[in-house]
Design an enzyme around this catalytic site. Structure first.
Site, mmCIF file in Angstrom:
data_model
loop_
_atom_site.group_PDB
_atom_site.id
_atom_site.type_symbol
_atom_site.label_atom_id
_atom_site.label_comp_id
_atom_site.label_asym_id
_atom_site.label_seq_id
_atom_site.Cartn_x
_atom_site.Cartn_y
_atom_site.Cartn_z
ATOM 1 N N LYS A 135 0.848 -1.190 0.000
ATOM 2 C CA LYS A 135 0.000 0.000 0.000
ATOM 3 C C LYS A 135 0.888 1.246 0.000
ATOM 4 C CE LYS A 135 -4.108 -1.887 2.152
ATOM 5 N NZ LYS A 135 -5.002 -1.663 1.004
ATOM 6 N N ARG B 124 -10.553 -11.235 -0.563
ATOM 7 C CA ARG B 124 -11.369 -12.171 -1.331
ATOM 8 C C ARG B 124 -10.785 -13.586 -1.307
ATOM 9 N NH1 ARG B 124 -10.913 -8.314 -6.425
ATOM 10 N NH2 ARG B 124 -11.135 -6.892 -4.661
#
Ligand code: BES
Ligand code: ZN
Ligand code: ZN
Length: 485
Positions: A264, A338
């Site tokens: 990130k 996910r």
């Protein structure tokens, strides 16, 4: 701030009464307290605006706002104002008599008790677990005792206390930082909470997950020294009323999300301790479901991992064979949620064959762009379940907004070297990509809902009843949903 909230009566309690905005006269239902109320009404600063408060010796008068405007959220707001004033003036025993002014058609005594206690308990909470010697805002170490002459109000208060304690528990664990709250710590904490409310708790360890082929969890969690696990909580109702339905809840529990090798950027990492908040919503809901003796069987799955960078970490280009046989090409290690949810969903479908399966996750930044912090993103493959979730959302005030999931979206997730990739090459429709990916791990005949709470699970600044930090969003929605079966 009070140490805790308790339900009970006391002779010396101050009576809490309500009056509508701009009412000049004492309503007949308050004639018992006429002198006090008259005196308080005569105070110039008091107009009865919602949440305004004046106090005499025996009576506390709270403004209910304009007639016709009061709803559950309004009552909770009144609870919030109430507890702040009680703290300031040092009152710690009250008797709720708002039902003497509020007509049943506006809110039942039960609902009044429930909403007021919820509002009070939510507003009373803050992150104080890490207060050190330099903290100046010390807690008043007093318990607030709340009673009511109305039996229904007391019964509502009990429900409100159970729900708000569960919300605050979810917030407490959510706020626990990643240097403390890692997957093994989370497993221990889940066991503690399970024990306190009579849930069964099982842990699928890292070694077991490897053996079973829960390779989403294994790969995402592999880069951390603190190994991943899958936490399972079971609520099995007793008694005659129990329904045949079996609800399965799956919550993304990433204790920290650095993004992994798809790291990130600078400011994007701060706050990623909240990447476990889907799991926290489920954990809080399970606590409430157990304490409310909800007659539905509910099983919770928390796939839990820390997404880190190391020589063991998974990387872009890895190809993973998932639990249900679908192969996944990793295109972005930051789309880790996910992958762990996929294992939770596939494992849940295979072993539980539930009546319905619902996952909840801080899955995408895209859903924040699309919907802000006004509601959660929502997907559902079944009309009945969709209506149930939407009803629970309306009831709890935790709003959801449905987004599409078409075959085109699913095809968009197909990869060159494996069945699917975890993130498409183009950024379009990010939140829907997440939902489309997950759909490959749910059996087609099982009603399934996906809720993306990235925009609502925490607030940066104090907002309404909530102080800056986690909100426990989803505890009420999921509990109401379980009750609807
Ligand atoms: N945990 C994040 C999503 C998130 C972002 C939650 C901001 C709360 C606030 C998630 O794992 C993530 O990084 N998602 C990526 C997905 C992308 C790489 C496909 C995103 O949203 O950019
Ligand atoms: Zn991520
Ligand atoms: Zn994440």
């Amino acid at each position: 701030m009070f140490k805790s909230l308790k339900i009970g009566s006391s002779r010396s309690a101050t009576v809490v009464l309500g009056v509508w905005q701009d009412s000049k006269r004492v309503p007949p239902s308050l004639s018992k307290w006429k002198t006090d109320v008259l005196e308080l009404l005569s105070q110039k600063t008091f107009s009865g605006k919602r949440g305004q408060i004046v106090v005499s010796n025996k009576v506390l008068l709270v403004g209910l706002g304009k007639r016709g405007d009061l709803n559950n959220a309004g009552l909770q707001g009144i609870g919030g104002s109430l507890i702040k004033t009680l703290d300031q003036i040092g009152l710690h025993t009250i008797d709720l008599c708002l039902q003497a002014t509020i007509p049943r058609g506006v809110a039942s005594s039960q609902k009044i008790g429930e909403s007021i206690i919820e509002g009070m308990n939510i507003a009373n909470w803050r992150v104080d677990m890490f207060d050190g010697v330099a903290t100046t805002t010390k807690r008043v170490l007093k318990t607030l005792t709340v009673g009511s002459p109305s039996k229904e109000c007391v019964s509502g208060m009990k429900r409100g206390l159970i729900m708000s304690n569960a919300i605050n528990d979810a917030r407490r664990v959510a706020a626990t930082p990643p240097n403390i709250c890692n997957p093994p710590w989370m497993a221990k904490e889940a066991k503690k909470i399970a024990k306190s409310c009579g849930l069964k708790c099982k842990i699928i360890t890292f070694a077991k997950a490897q053996e079973l082929g829960l390779n989403g969890i294994v790969n995402v969690g592999m880069g951390s020294a603190e190994k991943p696990c899958m936490i399972i909580l079971e609520h099995t109702p007793g008694g005659k009323k129990k329904s045949k339905e079996h609800l399965c809840l799956v919550g993304k529990t990433i204790t920290y999300d650095t993004g992994g090798y798809s790291l990130k950027i600078s400011n994007g990492m701060k706050g990623m301790k909240y990447d476990k908040n889907g799991g926290m919503a489920v954990l809080g809901a399970m606590e409430a479901i157990a304490n409310l003796n909800v007659p539905t069987r509910v099983t919770a799955i928390l796939p839990c991992a820390e997404n880190m960078v190391s020589s063991n970490a998974y990387r872009p280009d890895d190809i993973i064979k998932m639990y249900n046989g679908v192969s996944v090409e990793v295109t972005n290690t930051d789309a880790e949620g996910r992958l762990v949810l996929a294992d939770g969903l596939a494992w849940g479908c295979k072993h539980l064959k539930p009546t319905a399966i619902v996952d909840i996750a801080t899955l995408t930044g895209g859903v924040v762009v699309a919907l802000g912090s006004f509601c959660a993103g929502f997907w559902c493959n079944d009309t009945k379940l969709r209506k149930r979730v939407e009803k629970s959302a309306a009831h709890s005030g935790e709003r959801v907004w449905q987004l599409p999931l078409w075959e085109d979206h699913r095809n968009y997730m197909r990869a060159k070297h494996a069945d699917i990739h975890n993130s498409a090459p183009a950024r379009g429709a990010h939140p829907i990509q997440g939902a489309a990916f997950l759909s490959f791990f749910v059996d087609e005949d099982i009603p399934w809902a996906h809720i993306d709470i990235a925009g609502v699970s925490s607030v940066e600044r104090d907002r309404g009843l909530f102080c800056a930090g986690p909100t426990g969003w989803g505890v009420r929605l999921l509990t109401n949903l379980a009750e609807s079966f």
